[in-house]
Design a protein around this motif. Structure first.
Motif, PDB file in Angstrom:
ATOM      1  N   SER A 168       0.813  -1.223   0.000  1.00 28.97           N
ATOM      2  CA  SER A 168       0.000   0.000   0.000  1.00 28.97           C
ATOM      3  C   SER A 168       0.843   1.268   0.000  1.00 28.97           C
ATOM      4  O   SER A 168       0.300   2.363  -0.136  1.00 28.97           O
ATOM      5  CB  SER A 168      -0.930   0.017   1.227  1.00 28.97           C
ATOM      6  OG  SER A 168      -0.173   0.127   2.429  1.00 28.97           O
ATOM      7  N   ARG A 169       2.161   1.106   0.164  1.00 31.70           N
ATOM      8  CA  ARG A 169       3.021   2.299   0.286  1.00 31.70           C
ATOM      9  C   ARG A 169       2.940   3.140  -0.986  1.00 31.70           C
ATOM     10  O   ARG A 169       3.061   2.650  -2.102  1.00 31.70           O
ATOM     11  CB  ARG A 169       4.458   1.896   0.573  1.00 31.70           C
ATOM     12  CG  ARG A 169       5.387   3.082   0.826  1.00 31.70           C
ATOM     13  CD  ARG A 169       6.693   2.675   1.473  1.00 31.70           C
ATOM     14  NE  ARG A 169       6.483   2.275   2.867  1.00 31.70           N
ATOM     15  CZ  ARG A 169       6.640   1.046   3.315  1.00 31.70           C
ATOM     16  NH1 ARG A 169       7.006   0.081   2.497  1.00 31.70           N
ATOM     17  NH2 ARG A 169       6.418   0.761   4.584  1.00 31.70           N
ATOM     18  N   ILE A 227      -3.943   5.194  -0.182  1.00 32.98           N
ATOM     19  CA  ILE A 227      -3.309   4.071   0.514  1.00 32.98           C
ATOM     20  C   ILE A 227      -4.361   3.099   1.031  1.00 32.98           C
ATOM     21  O   ILE A 227      -4.211   1.875   0.918  1.00 32.98           O
ATOM     22  CB  ILE A 227      -2.432   4.606   1.665  1.00 32.98           C
ATOM     23  CG1 ILE A 227      -1.244   5.397   1.094  1.00 32.98           C
ATOM     24  CG2 ILE A 227      -1.939   3.467   2.549  1.00 32.98           C
ATOM     25  CD1 ILE A 227      -0.500   6.217   2.122  1.00 32.98           C
ATOM     26  N   ALA A 257       1.992   4.505   4.396  1.00 31.90           N
ATOM     27  CA  ALA A 257       1.572   3.121   4.230  1.00 31.90           C
ATOM     28  C   ALA A 257       0.647   2.755   5.379  1.00 31.90           C
ATOM     29  O   ALA A 257       0.568   3.467   6.388  1.00 31.90           O
ATOM     30  CB  ALA A 257       2.779   2.183   4.199  1.00 31.90           C
TER      31      ALA A 257
END
Length: 405
Positions: free
Chosen positions: A46-47, A87, A129
């Motif tokens: 998700s970063r 994110i 993140a």
């Protein structure tokens, strides 16, 4: 609509999901089942990061410049909320075109701390993140970094971090509106495991406090007595202002005399991708009013320190009549080198036709006074409540900040 790098990244990350939603709208959402099998994802999946090329992009630099040649914090808040949303979407996506996507909304913002002024002539990077997930909640940490050389690929030193922020999103079923489970999180690095443990402990503490407030404690009578004593202590000086104004402390001011207010009609251009008013826009407007409130109270330009807490209680829709009301809630003058000014902003959705008004958001900001002014003997006044309701708000905020044992 919002010509910033973060918004472009948000649209890019969500484009495939929204194409599915459009297709689902044509066929009917009821034909798309919810996600049933939860995935396990890492923070790295998700970063997301964005770099602002302030040093070379004159147009971008002018969009973010404030009157003191620093980055406009209010505008940056919009970008941070948009990035956090991107994110959250990445973490919750199951990459399955047959299931309906989740509706993700900002629930709160905690401890957004400014560690150093953010210059508008130097490149800036925002990156974040997922750090922790509950059943239907997602915690996201974002860091804003700024280095003179603009080399963000090298190992970042702690002194390059200009701002940190923690967002909490909650997931809803896009058809029923009920809370929905989110994908699990598996931290990999030592830092990720540390952040996961910290947020897990914070989540347990928050839940325990919530249960204590709901339950009837054995020492409930004692707690009521202690609270009454604290309320009376806060209200004592306020009574002097009311009953004996000529004898009131000239270094103090009533809370009601620090208030400011503004209003607006929410426009379509301010909506988010779900058609409601963008949370980042609300934070932007609240910050601008809080800054003005602190400015009028201090008597010179205040220095922003942190966003203590933001609650998103109710959605705000296009066409809503929105009122922002602010005040200096309290001051902390124990440290003469850095006196603190806590400003509260409350957003009300007002419906004149129904003679009704509801609180949609609460914001708490902390400012201080620039060091040069303090060297010249500048003083901050003490804020005192004049009503029990004001005193309770002060105590609640101080308890949340851990200012009372």
């Amino acid at each position: 609509m919002y010509h910033s790098p973060v918004t472009n990244a948000l649209w890019e990350a969500r484009s495939s999901i929204f194409e599915r939603m459009i297709d689902a709208g044509a066929a009917g959402k009821e034909q798309q089942p919810p996600q049933t099998e939860l995935l396990t994802k890492t923070p790295a999946q998700s970063r997301t990061s964005i770099v602002y090329k302030f040093s070379t992009d004159d147009i971008l630099r002018e969009q973010y410049r404030d009157p003191w040649n620093e980055v406009r914090i209010g505008k940056l808040l919009e970008d941070l909320d948009a990035l956090a949303g991107t994110i959250a979407v990445k973490h919750c996506s199951d990459e399955d075109s047959t299931t309906r996507p989740l509706l993700l909304v900002t629930a709160s913002v905690d401890k957004m701390e400014l560690k150093k002024p953010i210059r508008v002539d130097t490149d800036l990077k925002i990156a974040g993140a997922v750090t922790y997930v509950g059943r239907s909640s997602i915690d996201i940490q974002i860091e804003v970094t700024q280095v003179d050389q603009g080399n963000f690929d090298s190992d970042m030193q702690s002194d390059s971090i200009a701002l940190t922020a923690n967002f909490t999103f909650v997931a809803r079923d896009s058809m029923t509106g009920k809370s929905a489970p989110v994908n699990r999180l598996s931290p990999e690095t030592e830092k990720e495991k540390q952040l996961f443990g910290e947020r897990e402990a914070w989540d347990k503490l928050r839940k325990r406090k919530r249960e204590e407030q709901k339950g009837v404690l054995e020492n409930g009578i004692h707690k009521l007595a202690v609270e009454a004593e604290r309320l009376n202590a806060l209200l004592a000086e306020g009574r002097v202002f009311s009953d004996l104004p000529a004898l009131a402390d000239r270094d103090s001011i009533l809370l009601k005399d620090t208030r400011l207010e503004n209003s607006l009609i929410c426009q379509p251009q301010q909506r988010n991708l779900h058609g409601r008013i963008f949370g980042g826009f609300l934070m932007h407007r609240a910050f601008e009013l809080a800054f003005s409130t602190a400015y009028a109270f201090v008597g010179q330009r205040p220095c922003f320190l942190e966003v203590d807490h933001v609650d998103f209680l109710k959605p705000v829709d296009v066409g809503d009549f929105l009122r922002f009301k602010s005040c200096v809630l309290y001051t902390q003058l124990d440290n003469p080198e850095q006196p603190l000014v806590n400003v509260e902003v409350v957003a009300h959705v007002t419906r004149p036709e129904l003679r009704k008004s509801e609180v949609s958001n609460t914001f708490h900001f902390t400012f201080t006074v620039c060091s040069d002014a303090l060297k010249n003997g500048w003083k901050i006044r003490h804020v005192v409540p004049s009503t029990e309701e004001e005193a309770r708000r002060i105590l609640e905020r101080m308890d949340a900040e851990g200012l009372f044992d």
